[in-house]
Enzyme design. Structure first.
Site, mmCIF file in Angstrom:
data_model
loop_
_atom_site.group_PDB
_atom_site.id
_atom_site.type_symbol
_atom_site.label_atom_id
_atom_site.label_comp_id
_atom_site.label_asym_id
_atom_site.label_seq_id
_atom_site.Cartn_x
_atom_site.Cartn_y
_atom_site.Cartn_z
ATOM 1 N N GLY A 188 0.774 -1.247 0.000
ATOM 2 C CA GLY A 188 0.000 0.000 0.000
ATOM 3 C C GLY A 188 0.798 1.286 0.000
ATOM 4 C CB SER A 189 4.262 2.262 -0.932
ATOM 5 O OG SER A 189 4.388 1.957 -2.297
ATOM 6 C CG ASN A 190 1.914 3.217 -5.701
ATOM 7 O OD1 ASN A 190 2.484 4.236 -6.096
ATOM 8 N ND2 ASN A 190 2.405 2.007 -5.923
ATOM 9 C CB ILE B 267 -7.277 -9.998 -14.136
ATOM 10 C CG1 ILE B 267 -5.739 -10.038 -14.103
ATOM 11 C CG2 ILE B 267 -7.779 -9.496 -15.497
ATOM 12 C CD1 ILE B 267 -5.099 -10.906 -15.147
ATOM 13 C CG HIS C 105 2.835 -2.032 -15.532
ATOM 14 N ND1 HIS C 105 2.403 -3.281 -15.136
ATOM 15 C CD2 HIS C 105 3.908 -2.235 -16.345
ATOM 16 C CE1 HIS C 105 3.180 -4.194 -15.692
ATOM 17 N NE2 HIS C 105 4.093 -3.597 -16.426
ATOM 18 C CG ASP D 117 -0.119 -4.285 -17.445
ATOM 19 O OD1 ASP D 117 -0.835 -3.770 -16.575
ATOM 20 O OD2 ASP D 117 0.585 -5.284 -17.237
ATOM 21 C CB ALA E 242 9.783 6.619 -9.908
#
Ligand code: GRF
Length: 194
Positions: A20-22, A97, A114, A150, A178
């Site tokens: 869960g860093s994003n 998915i 991604h 993707d 990033a």
């Protein structure tokens, strides 16, 4: 997405399966004065996702769906999205998915991050493949989700230098940094008139 531009705050859901860093970086962005989103809901297929602990700590609503049956699980998710009036879905390390039906239902409202410079290295093990191919750069991409894995329209990319000494772990660490910068920027971009 045009319908969402100019609105005050968009109700947003983040789908996770793990760390869960994003999610954290999207949460941080949502709390900024000029942010375009309200982080209303976190959905996870994994009861033990560390990201869920973070969400609970921040008092964000959570919905855990165990995914024994994809069809039934998606119905549960859709109900939750409706109740919470969700207009934007951010996939952030969600390892399931989504069905074609689900994607069509939320057309242009689902985005994903991604860990490669798409269209290169779709799918899994992106870092291993970038290193094996002796790429000079790798990075990350935020894109709209389409029915092909993707492959949806790219919103933003961020490059990361790849060094000869890199292992997939060291590269993953640099790319993740990033990613955490890129995701809020991409959200901002799709919700702001350019
Ligand atoms: C990220 O590398 C993302 O690109 C991939 O899964 C990972 C999730 O990391 N899809 P986190 O859970 O957001 O820390």
């Amino acid at each position: 997405m045009a319908k969402l531009i100019g609105k005050n705050k968009i109700q947003c859901a983040v789908f996770i399966s793990g760390r869960g860093s994003n999610l954290k970086s999207i949460y941080k962005y949502s709390k900024k004065k000029d942010s375009k989103i309200n982080l209303q809901l976190v959905v996870s297929n994994n009861t033990n996702a560390p990201g869920l602990t973070f969400a609970k700590k921040k008092k964000i609503k959570t919905k855990v769906v165990k995914y024994k049956n994809k069809f039934k699980s998606e119905i549960q998710i859709i109900n939750s999205l409706k109740i919470n009036k969700i207009e934007l879905i951010c996939l952030a390390g969600f390892m399931k998915i989504l069905s074609k039906k689900f994607i069509i239902k939320f057309k242009k409202k689902i985005i994903n991050i991604h860990p490669s410079l798409l269209p290169k290295y779709k799918g899994l093990n992106t870092h291993e493949r970038a290193i094996k191919n002796k790429e000079k750069y790798s990075g990350c991409t935020v894109h709209f989700v389409s029915q092909k894995l993707d492959s949806g329209k790219i919103i933003l990319k961020r490059k990361v230098r790849l060094f000869k000494s890199d292992t997939s772990a060291s590269l993953a660490k640099r790319v993740l940094k990033a990613e955490n910068i890129l995701y809020p920027l991409a959200i901002k971009k799709i919700l702001t008139k350019i």
